[in-house]
Design a protein around this motif. Sequence first.
Motif, PDB file in Angstrom:
ATOM      1  N   GLU A 366      47.907  56.825  46.173  1.00 54.72           N
ATOM      2  CA  GLU A 366      47.032  57.375  47.187  1.00 54.72           C
ATOM      3  C   GLU A 366      47.680  56.902  48.576  1.00 54.72           C
ATOM      4  N   LEU A 367      48.009  55.665  48.570  1.00 56.42           N
ATOM      5  CA  LEU A 367      48.657  55.056  49.884  1.00 56.42           C
ATOM      6  C   LEU A 367      49.940  56.093  50.231  1.00 56.42           C
ATOM      7  N   ILE A 368      50.759  56.478  49.256  1.00 52.47           N
ATOM      8  CA  ILE A 368      52.054  57.270  49.370  1.00 52.47           C
ATOM      9  C   ILE A 368      51.652  58.758  49.894  1.00 52.47           C
ATOM     10  N   GLY A 369      50.614  59.197  49.050  1.00 51.34           N
ATOM     11  CA  GLY A 369      50.103  60.230  49.805  1.00 51.34           C
ATOM     12  C   GLY A 369      49.589  60.543  51.131  1.00 51.34           C
ATOM     13  N   ALA A 370      48.831  59.423  51.402  1.00 58.59           N
ATOM     14  CA  ALA A 370      48.210  59.303  52.696  1.00 58.59           C
ATOM     15  C   ALA A 370      49.225  59.266  53.838  1.00 58.59           C
ATOM     16  N   ALA A 371      50.232  58.661  53.593  1.00 60.38           N
ATOM     17  CA  ALA A 371      51.582  58.598  54.685  1.00 60.38           C
ATOM     18  C   ALA A 371      51.894  59.994  54.829  1.00 60.38           C
ATOM     19  N   GLY A 372      51.788  61.120  53.947  1.00 58.95           N
ATOM     20  CA  GLY A 372      52.013  62.259  54.452  1.00 58.95           C
ATOM     21  C   GLY A 372      51.210  63.060  55.280  1.00 58.95           C
ATOM     22  N   GLN A 373      49.958  62.373  55.689  1.00 55.66           N
ATOM     23  CA  GLN A 373      48.826  62.930  56.414  1.00 55.66           C
ATOM     24  C   GLN A 373      48.621  62.233  57.760  1.00 55.66           C
ATOM     25  N   ALA A 374      48.781  60.884  57.511  1.00 52.49           N
ATOM     26  CA  ALA A 374      48.923  60.050  58.750  1.00 52.49           C
ATOM     27  C   ALA A 374      49.975  59.261  59.113  1.00 52.49           C
ATOM     28  N   GLN A 375      50.683  59.516  60.195  1.00 55.34           N
ATOM     29  CA  GLN A 375      51.981  58.826  60.590  1.00 55.34           C
ATOM     30  C   GLN A 375      51.792  57.319  60.633  1.00 55.34           C
TER      31      GLN A 375
END
Length: 412
Positions: A366-375
């Motif tokens: 989830e963290l790695i995915g969220a990095a794609g949405q939030a710089q």
Amino acid sequence: MRKVLIVGAGQSGLQIALGLQSHGYEVTLMSNRTADEIRSGRVMSTQCMFHTALQHERDLELNFWENQAPRIEGLGVSVAAPDSSRAIDWVGRLDGFAQSVDQRVKMAGWMETFAQRGGQVVIHGAAVGDLDYFSRTYDLVLVAAGKGELVTMFERDAARSVFDAPQRALAVAYVHGLGPRPEHPDFDAVRCNLVPGVGELFVMPTFTNTGRADILFFEGVPGGPLDAFKGVKDPSEHLALTLELLEKYVPWEYARATKVELTDANATLAGRYAPTVRKPIGRLPGGGAVLGVADVVVANDPITGQGSNSASKCAASYLSSIIEHGDRPFDEAWMQSAFDRYWDTAQHVVKWTNAMLGVPPEHVLELIGAAGQAQPVADRFANGFDDPADFENFFFDPEKTAAYLESVRAAA
Ligand SMILES: Cc1cc2nc3c(=O)[nH]c(=O)nc-3n(C[C@H](O)[C@H](O)[C@H](O)COP(=O)(O)OP(=O)(O)OC[C@H]3O[C@@H](n4cnc5c(N)ncnc54)[C@H](O)[C@@H]3O)c2cc1C
């Protein structure tokens, strides 16, 4: 002046040798290879070093190649989908730039500098028997011989070593002619490509004997399709296999690699080793004791690119411990305390690196995915490579990850 013997002319051994030399210590450096042999020898690493580790080199005015080496300003993560498209793709920006200077260039250059400044270099592959003798003639003997045979003098620390076998098969190729990253051709970055269940491909710019180049570095899950380099001795065969695997598993990187050629005849490397933490004091048959340095005592898998960084941090920490100790004897109590001080930093690297070798739990995905949405998440993850202690705050514990991601969403 106090006499110190350092066995091993790698990142840690040379950094300590040059550091002690600048403080007036009488230092002997023992290396199993000459500077020319290192310079013209096989590549040894990908040696991407982040800000803190580079700063230790700057503090000693050893950053000789800083203006020539590419400045790595970002760290990107891609995750391959089952159809080999990119399910995830982002780039975090580093607060301070990273650099990779081919160890063949750096170690040869540092070794020559050490000798030019009056340091004694002994070309000899040290054996335990030699150390027995030297421990009586030097105030302190440091074993900075990497993952070579001398590690057998240091007992494996079973409580701190999670693995007893290699977790990845490593295959490296230094190339000229790699195309730019189409997403961000304006700045250099390390690219970490994760292929679930198969392994990883790291791509990064470097400065080598022939100038700027790029490194293609596969980490293959043992027994899997990337674990294919055993027995491949011919460098051109190694490159052909690398390209074949790139095309199949990370086609977006292959698209940049169609025109590459090896930088030189020694530009490839393949191997594997078990990540291991060892007890820091080596006891010699004659009663003497020696202190292990960097990879000798804490060898991590290169999946997180931490070994040279840790070697620099270990060297800086030991240097302070040695200098602060003044004229007092370098006894076993001091050796243990010097290691414990380094372990304060190293333990975070070990914990995070070992975690990255396993199957990522849901909250990490989830963290790695969220990095794609939030710089900000991408940036924080990238800067963790410089300071892995920060992962304690948002990576290991699902509750902390959730709280962190919530705080980022709230701020946005
Ligand atoms: C494929 C690969 C990729 C990597 N990528 C990265 C990366 O991107 N970033 C990063 O930070 N780290 C990386 N690392 C790890 C990093 O290269 C090492 O952790 C680091 O070089 C360790 O430094 P050291 O001083 O402990 O030992 P070394 O650099 O290994 O130096 C040890 C030296 O001792 C010499 N020696 C050995 N035995 C003897 C003896 N008996 N007598 C005399 N001399 C001896 C050796 O020849 C060598 O010169 C990578 C490693 C590998 C294998």
